[in-house]
Design a protein around this motif. Structure first.
Motif: not given
Length: 412
Positions: A134-163
């Motif tokens: 269960r801890l392994n599953y929870q760790g992988r989920i946490a990693d994915i959530e971190a990747e999502i936050e990172k991708a959302q941050l890059e998306l936000s930066v690119n949107e600002n630069l695009m503007n």
């Protein structure tokens, strides 16, 4: 020819007549002496015939029996190693009657207990393993959530630069795609985790069932081993012991019987001619020679044996001090109520259900012999069915020596 007749002598004729008269007189005296005799009234006992309501009871005999009986049987194969109690001994539920031994059963109990302990240890280890997964599953989920936050941050930066016209359109699309992919990975990983949790629950349930079954097996074997010390189970006395020291017994074989002492019933033998007149719940008065006990009929069998019918009565009153199983008792069982019964008190020589010759006192101070028919004897009252009426007096003392006389004259 001249024939001469012999003349009879007169004295012979007179003698014959006198003898004939004497014989007649003797016969008359003999008959009169048998017809009547004078007796002294002081030597006789009298009782008056009564008429009125009378409860008819039937006499019965029988014995007490235990209301509760417990048959003790062998819980498993074994050998009688020790006998602690003999028949007739008072026992309580925890009293050990005898001890059986079975080394194989002891070994089976030990093995079953070891298997149970092993399965319980394996269950605990499985729980730790599943917790790690269960801890392994929870760790992988946490990693994915971190990747999502990172991708959302890059998306936000690119949107600002695009503007601002600095970033290219392709960089913006790449950032959006990264967020979408990581979001799908998170959803998939969470589904896998949920399925893992459900599967783990089923695995734990299966292991729990196995442990419960093993625990039941252990409990059964432990109970069999404990039951090798055969206990009475109820309060009472040991009635029978059917084994001997050193005897081998099979599973379910009868060992002994215990019966209650204070909870008793009465087993009565009712006269066949009255059994069909007795109802269930009929009152019973039991005589134990140390007192009388109230009871009532609860069961009447239909089989006739030796002129009697077996019945059972439940005790309603308090038992006497001598009451115990197998004690011989007599009883009076209620049959019916007669509003107009003719009866006398029981006296020596008067027999129920018989026809007898009794002397009855007449108004002319004579005793007249009369045939009297008696019915049932009920609580020392003898029912008169024929030959007597209310108010008449009968001789209740022994008059067998006057049976040849039809009348007796009373001498005051």
């Amino acid at each position: 020819m001249k024939i001469e007749l012999a003349q009879q002598k007169p004295w012979k004729k007179i003698a014959a007549i006198s003898l004939f008269i004497a014989l007649i007189g003797y016969a008359t005296f003999a008959v009169s002496s048998k017809a009547s005799k004078t007796v002294d009234i002081a030597n006789l006992s009298f009782q008056t015939v009564s008429n009125g309501p009378l409860d008819i009871y039937s006499g019965a005999y029988g014995e007490f029996a235990s209301a509760r009986e417990r048959l003790l049987t062998a819980p498993a194969l074994g050998k009688v190693a020790e006998i602690l109690v003999r028949p007739g001994t008072k026992v309580t539920p925890g009293t050990i009657i005898l001890h059986l031994t079975n080394p194989k059963l002891e070994q089976e109990v030990s093995q079953a207990q070891g298997q149970l302990a092993q399965q319980q240890a394996q269950l605990e280890a499985f729980k730790y393993e599943q917790q790690s997964e269960r801890l392994n599953y929870q760790g992988r989920i946490a990693d994915i959530e971190a990747e999502i936050e990172k991708a959302q941050l890059e998306l936000s930066v690119n949107e600002n630069l695009m503007n601002l016209g600095v970033s290219s359109k392709i960089e913006l699309q790449r950032a959006k795609l990264a967020v979408k992919q990581e979001t799908k990975r998170l959803k998939f990983e969470k589904q896998k985790y949920q399925q893992f949790i459900e599967m783990q629950g089923y695995q734990l349930t299966q292991r729990d069932i196995t442990i419960v079954q093993q625990a039941s097996q252990v409990a059964l074997l432990e109970k069999q081993l404990a039951d090798m010390q055969v206990k009475a189970g109820i309060t009472g006395s040991l009635q029978t012991l059917e084994v001997e020291l050193g005897q081998s017994v099979q599973l379910g074989e009868s060992l002994a019987k215990v019966g209650s002492d204070k909870e008793l019933i009465a087993r009565l033998r009712l006269p066949q001619h009255q059994a069909d007149q007795i109802d269930i719940n009929a009152p019973v008065i039991i005589d134990t020679q140390k007192g009388k006990i109230a009871a009532h009929i609860t069961r009447i069998e239909s089989v006739v044996s030796n002129g009697s019918v077996l019945a059972e009565a439940v005790i309603d009153g308090e038992l006497t001090s001598n009451a115990r199983p197998s004690l011989a008792i007599s009883a009076q069982v209620f049959v019916m109520h007669n509003d107009k019964a003719t009866f006398i008190n029981q006296a020596p020589g008067l027999r129920p259900r018989s026809k007898q010759a009794l002397f009855v006192r007449t108004s002319s101070n004579l005793l007249e012999q009369r045939s009297v028919t008696f019915g049932e004897l009920s609580q020392n009252k003898l029912v008169v069915t024929e030959g007597l009426t209310e108010g008449e007096e009968i001789v209740s003392s022994d008059t067998s020596k006057y049976n040849q006389f039809s009348q007796l004259s009373l001498n005051n």
